[in-house]
Design a protein around this motif. Structure first.
Motif, PDB file in Angstrom:
ATOM      1  N   ALA A 230       0.909  -1.125  -0.044  1.00  0.00           N
ATOM      2  CA  ALA A 230      -0.134  -0.089   0.001  1.00  0.00           C
ATOM      3  C   ALA A 230       0.509   1.149   0.084  1.00  0.00           C
ATOM      4  O   ALA A 230       1.819   1.352   0.599  1.00  0.00           O
ATOM      5  CB  ALA A 230      -1.146   0.007   1.025  1.00  0.00           C
ATOM      6  N   SER A 232       0.840   4.513   1.531  1.00  0.00           N
ATOM      7  CA  SER A 232       0.652   5.597   2.905  1.00  0.00           C
ATOM      8  C   SER A 232       1.387   6.860   2.859  1.00  0.00           C
ATOM      9  O   SER A 232       2.727   6.714   3.547  1.00  0.00           O
ATOM     10  CB  SER A 232       0.573   4.552   4.000  1.00  0.00           C
ATOM     11  OG  SER A 232       0.305   5.207   5.219  1.00  0.00           O
ATOM     12  N   ALA A 243       7.238   0.107   7.045  1.00  0.00           N
ATOM     13  CA  ALA A 243       6.890   1.237   6.175  1.00  0.00           C
ATOM     14  C   ALA A 243       8.249   2.112   5.754  1.00  0.00           C
ATOM     15  O   ALA A 243       9.347   1.921   6.485  1.00  0.00           O
ATOM     16  CB  ALA A 243       6.226   2.648   6.917  1.00  0.00           C
ATOM     17  N   THR A 260       5.241   2.404  -5.649  1.00  0.00           N
ATOM     18  CA  THR A 260       4.700   1.342  -4.716  1.00  0.00           C
ATOM     19  C   THR A 260       4.546   0.356  -5.563  1.00  0.00           C
ATOM     20  O   THR A 260       5.085  -0.900  -5.062  1.00  0.00           O
ATOM     21  CB  THR A 260       3.275   1.815  -4.122  1.00  0.00           C
ATOM     22  OG1 THR A 260       3.510   3.095  -3.331  1.00  0.00           O
ATOM     23  CG2 THR A 260       2.755   0.889  -2.853  1.00  0.00           C
TER      24      THR A 260
END
Length: 412
Positions: A230, A232, A243, A260
């Motif tokens: 994802a 973010s 992350a 991504t």
């Protein structure tokens, strides 16, 4: 291993040589890079050449209506951490252009190939890709491209039975429906700002429900899959919940989404997200897109927008008012000759910008801006538009052939 064996027959070698000669001749007379004519000549001599050229490569195919050239470039940079890459970096994305690109990659380990949407199934059949990245499907070139759902259906049929890993955007219902026939899919939450091409369910035709970032069909139960990757904010979330910061020189949310997807593809080939994303930072421009050039003592930033989805993303990139904006629209063969898509673009987002309109279809665009209630000036060419523009950097937004015209004129 790449380079240890020669998969090319004498006929294939002759085809490659003839293709290179045709490409060189095309360049010599100023007709462009020659990649398309070179590929056409080569394929005429050996119709199986594309398949032969791909036999020693781990191939990644990238297809979409928007973002495929940039994503192809980002994936190629990421995979170079693991070995040599051959890629059609200039965007010649039909079989002839792809053949020309692969003909220059005899020592490569990876082939990262952008593919025109209409040719995805055909090229996938020829090159047996290890991975396929699917970003979005949106209306484009209305006079000659299939309606988006028909295109999704062709993809769905073409992907059925494929052994490739499909890395697909979970936020585009058309992409999800197309990819769902594949046995091996990695879903990426890459976002989708333009939603008007997927308001009805591609599976049953029911009305799509869109609460928040989710979507589902209330009639047949077709719904957004759970993503494992994802975007973010400024980070990529990997399947383990880690992350990873995105640091790009390319602007905008859309390019973070492209990064991504690219990180997810690179991971499938053993390149960790941190390394993949660090390598992507080196990409400053893609085939002239996002370049800032000096012209007539002014700084111009060149932005490409081909269809409503692309214009919407581009508007989010430009500097705030009163930055002057030049808009250029053509409707030649490569653009599609139907300009009705102009009415789907929300040009009111340009309110407050001094606007200058050029291009073959400048009057079509002028009518659209008039209806939107915007102030603008129609100019004969980019030279006049730059002369009329108030001080400061100028944002220049153009569709495909208009963009190429601009690059030739401003020396990019």
């Amino acid at each position: 291993m790449a380079g240890n064996t020669d998969p090319l027959s004498p006929r294939a070698k002759l085809a490659v040589t003839a293709g290179r000669a045709a490409a060189a001749a095309s360049r010599a007379v100023g007709r462009g890079s020659g990649s398309v004519i070179g590929g056409k000549v080569a394929l005429r001599l050996d119709p199986d050449l594309l398949a032969r050229l791909a036999t020693h490569l781990d191939v990644v195919l990238v297809s979409a209506t928007n973002g495929k050239t940039t994503t192809t470039r980002l994936i190629a940079e990421a995979l170079r951490a693991s070995g040599p890459v051959v890629s059609n970096a200039l965007g010649a994305n039909m079989p002839a252009g792809i053949t020309s690109a692969l003909a220059g990659g005899s020592d490569a380990k990876y082939g990262v190939i952008e593919v025109d949407e209409k040719y995805l199934s055909t090229v996938a059949r020829d090159v047996t890709p290890k991975a396929i990245a699917l970003l979005n499907l949106s209306r484009d070139q209305l006079d000659r491209a299939a309606e988006t759902r028909m295109l999704a259906e062709k993809w769905r049929e073409g992907l059925a039975g494929s052994k490739a890993l499909v890395v697909a955007n979970a936020d585009d219902p058309l992409i999800v429906w197309a990819a769902s026939s594949s046995a091996n899919v990695v879903w990426v939450a890459a976002g989708q700002e333009w939603k008007d091409d997927a308001w009805s369910c591609p599976s049953c035709g029911g009305v799509m429900q869109r609460p928040g970032d989710d979507w589902f069909c209330g009639e047949c139960g077709f719904r957004r899959p759970t993503p494992s990757w994802a975007l973010s904010g400024d980070h990529v979330l990997d399947p383990h919940g880690s992350a990873w910061p995105i640091k790009l020189q390319l602007p905008g949310r859309a390019n973070k989404a492209n990064a991504t997807t690219s990180a997810a593809v690179a991971a499938a080939f053993g390149v960790p997200p941190q390394i993949a994303l660090e390598r992507m930072y080196s990409v400053q421009a893609v085939a002239g897109r996002y370049d800032v050039v000096s012209f007539m003592q002014r700084e111009l930033r060149l932005l490409l927008a081909k269809n409503p989805a692309g214009w919407l993303e581009t508007f989010s990139l430009i500097d705030p008012p009163p930055t002057p904006v030049i808009l250029s629209v053509n409707a030649r063969g490569a653009d599609g000759t139907d300009t009705s898509w102009l009415w789907d673009v929300d040009y009111t987002r340009l309110a407050g910008h001094p606007i200058f309109v050029i291009g073959d279809r400048k009057l079509d665009l002028a009518v659209r801006l008039e209806v939107a209630g915007l102030d603008f000036q129609v100019c004969e060419d980019v030279d006049e538009a730059v002369r009329q523009a108030p001080p400061g950097r100028i944002e220049v937004i153009a569709n495909y052939t208009a963009f190429q015209d601009l690059r030739r004129r401003v020396g990019n």
